[in-house]
Design a protein around this motif. Structure first.
Motif, mmCIF file in Angstrom:
data_model
loop_
_atom_site.group_PDB
_atom_site.id
_atom_site.type_symbol
_atom_site.label_atom_id
_atom_site.label_comp_id
_atom_site.label_asym_id
_atom_site.label_seq_id
_atom_site.Cartn_x
_atom_site.Cartn_y
_atom_site.Cartn_z
ATOM 1 N N GLU A 165 36.378 43.672 38.891
ATOM 2 C CA GLU A 165 36.998 44.718 39.698
ATOM 3 C C GLU A 165 38.304 44.252 40.339
ATOM 4 N N PHE A 166 38.287 43.078 40.971
ATOM 5 C CA PHE A 166 39.467 42.604 41.694
ATOM 6 C C PHE A 166 40.640 42.346 40.756
ATOM 7 N N PHE A 167 40.391 41.658 39.640
ATOM 8 C CA PHE A 167 41.492 41.315 38.749
ATOM 9 C C PHE A 167 42.024 42.536 38.007
ATOM 10 N N ALA A 168 41.145 43.488 37.707
ATOM 11 C CA ALA A 168 41.604 44.730 37.075
ATOM 12 C C ALA A 168 42.498 45.520 38.022
ATOM 13 N N LEU A 169 42.106 45.574 39.284
ATOM 14 C CA LEU A 169 42.915 46.283 40.269
ATOM 15 C C LEU A 169 44.275 45.616 40.443
ATOM 16 N N ALA A 170 44.262 44.293 40.594
ATOM 17 C CA ALA A 170 45.523 43.567 40.773
ATOM 18 C C ALA A 170 46.436 43.759 39.566
ATOM 19 N N LYS A 171 45.863 43.757 38.363
ATOM 20 C CA LYS A 171 46.649 43.959 37.145
ATOM 21 C C LYS A 171 47.275 45.349 37.121
ATOM 22 N N SER A 172 46.506 46.362 37.527
ATOM 23 C CA SER A 172 47.026 47.734 37.537
ATOM 24 C C SER A 172 48.156 47.879 38.543
ATOM 25 N N VAL A 173 47.987 47.277 39.716
ATOM 26 C CA VAL A 173 49.032 47.362 40.742
ATOM 27 C C VAL A 173 50.304 46.667 40.262
ATOM 28 N N ARG A 174 50.155 45.502 39.631
ATOM 29 C CA ARG A 174 51.325 44.788 39.122
ATOM 30 C C ARG A 174 52.031 45.612 38.047
ATOM 31 N N ALA A 175 51.240 46.203 37.138
ATOM 32 C CA ALA A 175 51.825 47.004 36.063
ATOM 33 C C ALA A 175 52.574 48.199 36.630
ATOM 34 N N GLY A 208 49.204 52.358 34.818
ATOM 35 C CA GLY A 208 48.825 51.533 35.963
ATOM 36 C C GLY A 208 48.488 52.368 37.180
ATOM 37 N N VAL A 209 49.281 53.415 37.419
ATOM 38 C CA VAL A 209 49.035 54.303 38.561
ATOM 39 C C VAL A 209 47.715 55.051 38.383
ATOM 40 N N VAL A 210 47.470 55.527 37.166
ATOM 41 C CA VAL A 210 46.215 56.241 36.873
ATOM 42 C C VAL A 210 45.012 55.347 37.167
ATOM 43 N N GLN A 211 45.092 54.099 36.742
ATOM 44 C CA GLN A 211 43.967 53.177 36.945
ATOM 45 C C GLN A 211 43.747 52.872 38.426
ATOM 46 N N VAL A 212 44.825 52.711 39.177
ATOM 47 C CA VAL A 212 44.680 52.422 40.606
ATOM 48 C C VAL A 212 44.054 53.601 41.332
ATOM 49 N N PRO A 254 52.708 47.661 47.235
ATOM 50 C CA PRO A 254 54.119 48.046 47.308
ATOM 51 C C PRO A 254 54.283 49.532 47.588
ATOM 52 N N ILE A 255 55.299 49.859 48.368
ATOM 53 C CA ILE A 255 55.489 51.249 48.781
ATOM 54 C C ILE A 255 55.716 52.159 47.574
ATOM 55 N N GLY A 256 56.345 51.610 46.511
ATOM 56 C CA GLY A 256 56.563 52.411 45.315
ATOM 57 C C GLY A 256 55.271 52.800 44.627
ATOM 58 N N VAL A 257 54.311 51.890 44.601
ATOM 59 C CA VAL A 257 53.011 52.195 43.992
ATOM 60 C C VAL A 257 52.290 53.260 44.812
ATOM 61 N N LEU A 258 52.340 53.136 46.137
ATOM 62 C CA LEU A 258 51.684 54.124 46.992
ATOM 63 C C LEU A 258 52.311 55.506 46.795
ATOM 64 N N THR A 259 53.642 55.554 46.678
ATOM 65 C CA THR A 259 54.327 56.832 46.463
ATOM 66 C C THR A 259 53.909 57.447 45.137
ATOM 67 N N ALA A 260 53.794 56.618 44.090
ATOM 68 C CA ALA A 260 53.363 57.125 42.791
ATOM 69 C C ALA A 260 51.915 57.603 42.837
ATOM 70 N N MET A 261 51.061 56.881 43.568
ATOM 71 C CA MET A 261 49.673 57.316 43.724
ATOM 72 C C MET A 261 49.613 58.677 44.416
ATOM 73 N N THR A 262 50.409 58.830 45.468
ATOM 74 C CA THR A 262 50.448 60.111 46.186
ATOM 75 C C THR A 262 50.893 61.229 45.250
ATOM 76 N N ALA A 263 51.913 60.947 44.427
ATOM 77 C CA ALA A 263 52.409 61.958 43.492
ATOM 78 C C ALA A 263 51.330 62.345 42.490
ATOM 79 N N ARG A 264 50.600 61.356 41.976
ATOM 80 C CA ARG A 264 49.544 61.672 40.996
ATOM 81 C C ARG A 264 48.436 62.515 41.634
ATOM 82 N N ILE A 265 48.027 62.158 42.829
ATOM 83 C CA ILE A 265 46.956 62.910 43.496
ATOM 84 C C ILE A 265 47.413 64.328 43.801
#
Length: 604
Positions: A165-175, A208-212, A254-265
């Motif tokens: 779980e942890f490494f998959a999450l970290a990989k998705s966030v990095r991607a 990556g955003v979808v997975q997170v 990262p703020i960019g990942v959070l913004t993309a997550m918000t957009a997807r939701i």
């Protein structure tokens, strides 16, 4: 090789664990009997050989010598930690900074050595292992990280699960971060000066955003969260869960990942993805995965966005599908109040009020009650703002102020829909109150809510809105005031000693005067364990104060409409104050006095 954390006198074998050796150690330590050891050897010989020895022993269900309790994998891990001189840790994912621990080693390295980093500080890395005597990898990690390694013992099941779980999450966030190529935090007031920089906006549909986002939801369901907060800050985004009424930080990204997550939701919730300058509302229905790949339960989430100084904040309210099928005892009703509430809901017409602050469980109580009443023979209709949870047994209407459809207009329209039972989300003004009264007078049973501190105050609020006393007497059947109080964790709560219990009983008796606490008194104290995230509390229950409108009460409403008079008459008619309801739960060992004091008004 000697371990730096090893306690004096502890054993120091080398190499992987062997189940036969563990059985012998259990026998030597007096944990199991000789007969149990023989049975275990016979049963383990045919068990799955690829399993970790601790898991292999837990499967055969060894009985502890002292009390015949079955030894599960966590109990065996605790015993082994003590014998090997290591600290035992039950991994709490909410306390792990996934981004930092994933930088310590690769996922392949962690899986090969069956270890998992769980804490990182400037000078130390805490690594969980299920093989306390395999340490040949420690010098390499210390050299690579330039930090000392401190080993803790955790169950092999937890290490296997959280490593993936942890490494998959970290990989998705990095991607997701790499695909964005920049901050991506467009829409922040402070980022107007950043427009000249060629930052690439993250795509909401990026893999990556979808997975997170998928991880976030599953994680929230597993942790029993009621709300998910996505909060943009100056340097980074913060994710927090509300669990049992308390917010817990979960992850920083990262703020960019959070913004993309918000957009997807927002996209999934059918909201305007481009619009970030005004608040928006939406909803999503998703599936909670079932056991062994089976289709899980449907979960509703209500979405709300709000523009803030550093970007768009998103809150997701998660609605438990089981909340509408709970019986009254599961909600927290005492037998005394449950019978009176059942009697109120069986009236053919009238108004039943539920009061309390925001987040006190009013909607859950109303949905659970309406679900029981919504048979095929009756038409149950609601007007809500917003619709909390879609319920097929009801006809639900959403308030839409931009179309001039408020509570009063919605209720007026419902009156022409041949309803039997009506639920109005909230009485906010005189127009809505008058329509509710009119509906009750014309033969409908109306449920609605008010925001007052206690039950008698609801009657005074109706008068303040402009409803005359004679109409209140003609329509109002009763008022239920409620609060939510955290319940003690059953896994770790401990009973108070006699001296402390005697003192707390005196304090409790003082708080509920002139009422008296009679019967058994078994107070418990919170301790804290991994199951409850060291808070000592797990779950919440309702405290209730039920006022029924009797002929004597109606007389007081007509002749002496003062709050103190109404409260005194309600008590005489059988109402038990909120604080007394809480004191009874303390006496039963379900919660603490401090919790009750924090959420209930004083007895008056």
């Amino acid at each position: 090789m000697k371990h730096p954390n090893k306690t004096p006198g502890a054993i120091d074998p080398v190499g992987p664990l062997d189940w036969r050796t563990l059985v012998q150690w259990l026998l030597d330590d007096g944990v199991i009997s000789g007969a149990e050891a023989e049975r275990t050897v016979a049963r383990c010989a045919s068990a799955h050989s690829a399993q970790h020895p601790l898991q292999r022993l837990s499967v055969v269900a060894m009985a502890r010598k002292a009390d015949s309790h079955v030894l599960d994998v966590e109990m065996l891990t605790q015993w082994l930690a003590k014998r090997s001189g290591l600290e035992y840790m039950r991994i709490d994912p909410l306390k792990v900074d996934v981004g930092k621990v994933a930088d310590v080693m690769s996922a392949a390295y962690a899986e090969r050595h069956k270890v998992l980093p769980v804490q990182v500080s400037p000078t130390e890395v805490v690594v969980a292992t299920a093989e306390p005597f395999v340490r040949d990898w420690v010098p390499e990690v210390e050299r690579q990280t330039r930090r000392s390694v401190r080993l803790v013992l955790a169950s092999p099941q937890a290490i296997n699960s959280f490593t993936a779980e942890f490494f998959a999450l970290a990989k998705s966030v990095r991607a997701a971060s790499k695909s964005g190529g920049g901050s991506g935090g467009f829409g922040s007031f402070e980022q107007l000066v950043e427009l000249g920089k060629a930052n690439k906006q993250l795509d909401a549909n990026d893999q990556g955003v979808v997975q997170v986002v998928d991880w976030l939801w599953q994680y929230a369901f597993d942790q029993r969260a009621s709300d998910i907060h996505l909060e943009p800050r100056r340097e980074q985004g913060v994710i927090r869960f509300r669990i049992d009424g308390v917010l817990h930080p979960v992850y920083q990204m990262p703020i960019g990942v959070l913004t993309a997550m918000t957009a997807r939701i927002k996209l999934l919730g059918r909201m305007d993805v481009v619009e970030r300058r005004r608040p928006q509302d939406g909803r999503i229905k998703t599936l909670r995965p079932g056991v062994a790949g089976a289709r899980g339960e449907e979960v509703e989430m209500r979405l709300s966005t709000l523009p803030t100084a550093f970007g768009e904040k998103l809150v997701m309210r998660i609605f438990d599908p089981e909340s509408t099928v709970k019986d009254l005892s599961a909600l927290g009703f005492a037998a005394h109040d449950a019978l009176r509430w059942e009697a109120l809901t069986k009236h053919p017409h009238g108004i039943v009020l539920v009061t309390g602050p925001t987040g006190s469980g009013k909607t859950t109580t109303l949905y659970a009650t309406l679900k029981r009443l919504a048979t095929e023979e009756v038409n149950v209709s609601t007007v809500e703002d917003p619709i909390e949870m879609i319920e097929p047994a009801f006809n639900q209407t959403q308030v839409q102020t931009h179309l001039d459809l408020d509570f009063a207009q919605g209720l007026r329209a419902l009156m022409r829909q041949d309803p039997d039972i009506i639920m109005v989300g909230e009485v906010r003004d005189l127009a809505t109150a008058e329509m509710a009264v009119q509906a009750a007078l014309t033969g409908h049973l109306v449920f609605t809510t008010l925001h007052t501190n206690d039950a008698p105050s609801a009657i005074m609020r109706l008068m303040e809105l402009g409803i005359p006393p004679y109409l209140i007497n003609a329509t109002v059947l009763g008022v239920l005031a409620q609060r939510l109080v955290r319940t003690l964790c059953p896994a770790c709560k401990t009973q108070q000693d006699k001296a402390t219990a005697a003192t707390s009983r005196e304090s409790l008796a003082e708080l509920v005067k002139p009422w008296q606490i009679s019967g058994s008194y078994r107070p418990y104290e919170p301790v804290g364990c991994v199951d409850c995230r060291m808070t000592g509390f797990r779950g919440r229950m309702g405290l209730y104060e039920l006022l029924t409108v009797t002929e004597s009460f109606k007389d007081k409403v007509s002749r002496e409409p003062r709050l103190d008079v109404l409260r005194k008459q309600a008590v005489a008619d059988g109402m038990r104050p909120l604080r007394l309801a809480g004191a009874m739960r303390v006496a039963e060992g379900l919660t603490t006095m401090d919790e009750v004091l924090a959420c209930t008004p004083p007895v008056q």
